[in-house]
Design an enzyme around this catalytic site. Structure first.
Site, PDB file in Angstrom:
ATOM      1  N   CYS A  23       0.833  -1.213   0.000  1.00 13.36           N
ATOM      2  CA  CYS A  23       0.000   0.000   0.000  1.00 13.36           C
ATOM      3  C   CYS A  23       0.867   1.262   0.000  1.00 13.36           C
ATOM      4  O   CYS A  23       1.602   1.503   0.959  1.00 13.36           O
ATOM      5  CB  CYS A  23      -0.908  -0.056   1.228  1.00 13.36           C
ATOM      6  N   CYS A  26       0.185   3.704   2.864  1.00 12.69           N
ATOM      7  CA  CYS A  26       0.696   3.128   4.120  1.00 12.69           C
ATOM      8  C   CYS A  26       2.185   3.438   4.268  1.00 12.69           C
ATOM      9  O   CYS A  26       2.654   3.733   5.365  1.00 12.69           O
ATOM     10  CB  CYS A  26       0.495   1.615   4.144  1.00 12.69           C
TER      11      CYS A  26
END
Length: 98
Positions: A23, A26
């Site tokens: 991600c 993230c």
């Protein structure tokens, strides 16, 4: 799961970052969380939970997108948000629970 429950039942607020290695947003959270950790010191804990390695936990907390951040104190969910959050927002939310 038991260890997680032990952690979030603390009197010290715990910021949980549900993330995934694949991600992009993230990965953007990582330096932000490092800054927050430096600024709050031992007044709070920050833990990271990889949703791909902890599918049951992600399901229990209904994590549908990453990053999802939650603050717990004494086992109670105090705050939750999805997406990249700024350090000032996280520090402010944590400070409400010292």
């Amino acid at each position: 799961m038991e260890k997680f429950n032990e952690l979030i039942n603390s009197e010290i607020p715990v910021l949980v970052d549900f993330y995934a290695t694949w991600c992009g947003p993230c990965q953007m959270m990582h330096p932000i969380l490092e800054d927050v950790a430096k600024n709050v010191g031992d007044k709070a804990r920050i833990i990271k939970i990889d949703i791909d390695k902890n599918e049951q936990l992600s399901s229990v907390y209904n994590v549908r997108s990453v990053p999802t951040l939650m603050i717990f104190k004494n086992g109670e969910l105090k705050w939750r948000a999805s997406g990249v959050q700024q350090a000032a927002v996280l520090e402010s939310e944590l400070s409400k629970n010292y």
